[in-house]
Enzyme design. Sequence first.
Site, PDB file in Angstrom:
ATOM      1  CE  LYS A 131       1.482   2.569   4.183  1.00  9.89           C
ATOM      2  NZ  LYS A 131       1.992   1.223   3.627  1.00  9.89           N
ATOM      3  CE  LYS A 189      -5.029  -0.911   1.717  1.00  7.74           C
ATOM      4  NZ  LYS A 189      -5.316  -1.946   2.846  1.00  7.74           N
ATOM      5  CB  THR A 248      -0.974   0.034   1.437  1.00 11.01           C
ATOM      6  OG1 THR A 248      -1.643  -0.955   1.273  1.00 11.01           O
ATOM      7  CG2 THR A 248      -1.791   1.286   1.323  1.00 11.01           C
TER       8      THR A 248
HETATM    9  P1  NAD Z   1       6.039  -5.642   7.383  1.00 14.39           P
HETATM   10  O1  NAD Z   1       6.826  -4.544   7.707  1.00 14.39           O
HETATM   11  O2  NAD Z   1       5.769  -6.741   8.190  1.00 14.39           O
HETATM   12  O3  NAD Z   1       6.580  -6.300   5.927  1.00 14.39           O
HETATM   13  C1  NAD Z   1       7.328  -5.405   4.952  1.00 14.39           C
HETATM   14  C2  NAD Z   1       8.755  -6.431   4.693  1.00 14.39           C
HETATM   15  O4  NAD Z   1       9.545  -5.454   3.653  1.00 14.39           O
HETATM   16  C3  NAD Z   1       9.520  -6.326   6.155  1.00 14.39           C
HETATM   17  O5  NAD Z   1       9.928  -7.395   6.112  1.00 14.39           O
HETATM   18  C4  NAD Z   1      10.934  -5.800   5.631  1.00 14.39           C
HETATM   19  O6  NAD Z   1      12.162  -6.054   5.907  1.00 14.39           O
HETATM   20  C5  NAD Z   1      10.803  -5.914   4.155  1.00 14.39           C
HETATM   21  N1  NAD Z   1      11.790  -4.847   3.552  1.00 14.39           N
HETATM   22  C6  NAD Z   1      11.813  -3.290   3.655  1.00 14.39           C
HETATM   23  N2  NAD Z   1      12.579  -2.877   2.865  1.00 14.39           N
HETATM   24  C7  NAD Z   1      13.073  -3.983   2.246  1.00 14.39           C
HETATM   25  C8  NAD Z   1      13.826  -3.906   0.953  1.00 14.39           C
HETATM   26  N3  NAD Z   1      14.637  -2.810   0.385  1.00 14.39           N
HETATM   27  N4  NAD Z   1      14.462  -5.093   0.402  1.00 14.39           N
HETATM   28  C9  NAD Z   1      13.680  -6.531   0.781  1.00 14.39           C
HETATM   29  N5  NAD Z   1      12.823  -6.474   1.863  1.00 14.39           N
HETATM   30  C10 NAD Z   1      12.516  -5.229   2.364  1.00 14.39           C
HETATM   31  O7  NAD Z   1       4.607  -4.853   6.785  1.00 14.39           O
HETATM   32  P2  NAD Z   1       3.161  -5.883   6.158  1.00 14.39           P
HETATM   33  O8  NAD Z   1       2.458  -5.879   7.410  1.00 14.39           O
HETATM   34  O9  NAD Z   1       3.619  -7.165   5.370  1.00 14.39           O
HETATM   35  O10 NAD Z   1       2.767  -4.869   5.238  1.00 14.39           O
HETATM   36  C11 NAD Z   1       3.380  -4.987   3.694  1.00 14.39           C
HETATM   37  C12 NAD Z   1       2.205  -3.830   3.124  1.00 14.39           C
HETATM   38  O11 NAD Z   1       0.881  -4.396   2.862  1.00 14.39           O
HETATM   39  C13 NAD Z   1       2.380  -2.571   3.571  1.00 14.39           C
HETATM   40  O12 NAD Z   1       2.361  -1.588   2.391  1.00 14.39           O
HETATM   41  C14 NAD Z   1       0.973  -2.423   4.375  1.00 14.39           C
HETATM   42  O13 NAD Z   1       0.606  -1.215   4.335  1.00 14.39           O
HETATM   43  C15 NAD Z   1       0.098  -3.137   3.386  1.00 14.39           C
HETATM   44  N6  NAD Z   1      -0.985  -3.951   4.120  1.00 14.39           N
HETATM   45  C16 NAD Z   1      -0.771  -4.375   5.494  1.00 14.39           C
HETATM   46  C17 NAD Z   1      -1.797  -4.992   6.038  1.00 14.39           C
HETATM   47  C18 NAD Z   1      -1.672  -5.590   7.443  1.00 14.39           C
HETATM   48  O14 NAD Z   1      -2.873  -5.890   8.091  1.00 14.39           O
HETATM   49  N7  NAD Z   1      -0.284  -5.732   7.797  1.00 14.39           N
HETATM   50  C19 NAD Z   1      -3.187  -5.152   5.502  1.00 14.39           C
HETATM   51  C20 NAD Z   1      -3.264  -4.586   4.216  1.00 14.39           C
HETATM   52  C21 NAD Z   1      -1.980  -3.951   3.528  1.00 14.39           C
END
Ligand code: NAD
Length: 299
Positions: free
Chosen positions: A246, A171, A96
Amino acid sequence: MAAIGFIGLGNMGAPMAANLLKAGHHVTGFDILPQARERFAEKGGKVAKDAAAAAAAGEVVMTMLPAGQEVRAVYLGGDGVIARAKAGALLLDCSTIDVESARLVAARAAEAGFEMLDAPVSGGVAGAESASLTFMVGGAAAAFARAEPLLAAMGKTIVPCGPAGNGQAAKICNNLILGVSMIAVCEAFSLAARLGLSAQTLFDVSSRSSGQCWSLSSYCPVPGPVPSSPANRGYKAGFSAAMMLKDLRLAEGAALATSAANPLGAAAANLYQIFVDEGAGASDFSAIYRFLRRESEKS
Ligand code: NAD
């Protein structure tokens, strides 16, 4: 079965990649965190040595990263996805992020000859684990047709939303409705308590009249009326207050950039900001009810 490079194996990316593996795809994953890479290997995934290697590993490259900044860094650098992906690969970002970054990265991908989609999700970690996510997809129809079978391995509802960036637009507009409606429902239940009207009675009335909405009927923020709602399990997050903040900030930024009026969205963002600053970011976003009740008790 497709060969897929998957970058970003966090709370959402890990179960999404696991579902692709379960569906029989060959997934090569990378995350900057060693424990995320280990968890992925335990599920049977192949770990790449860096993001560039993951990008080069498949005919499809998927990303699930925190925000626009990370997406720009992962796609646009000299060692980024656009520089390293195989010719003809389909690029698919499920993070997102802000609409502007999504459109910028998609334009750079197109200049380099790649098809790219923005495909943010709703459904949270539970939806990612049970492969029941909703995908909102921005990008060309031909790319959508290529992506659909892969998205179906991770989700139940896949909605084409128009050109690049429109998945992100859908979204944040949806979550603007959700954030504002949740606060409105919490305010009403808080007022009802002050007026001596029970939560169950307000629920019985409003869930069958014009105040009805998802925040009330399916995700009621007070304990009792909807047994499955987080209010009945100490507001353990389904969707966290920090995530809601966010998304409201993304909506605010988009409204500012397009001169769209956003008074309630801005007010909701400010309330969530205070709530998160108090240390409640990890709790469910419906826990804002507790905050409003506490504010009412002060007067
Ligand atoms: P998270 O922080 O658990 O996962 C993100 C991952 O990306 C982390 O493991 C981090 O180490 C990795 N990362 C960051 N920079 C990186 C790079 N340069 N190279 C490789 N890996 C890298 O977050 P999440 O909860 O998995 O959310 C991911 C996305 O999904 C976000 O944009 C969030 O807004 C969206 N989202 C999350 C949810 C939820 O409930 N968690 C729901 C809908 C949407």
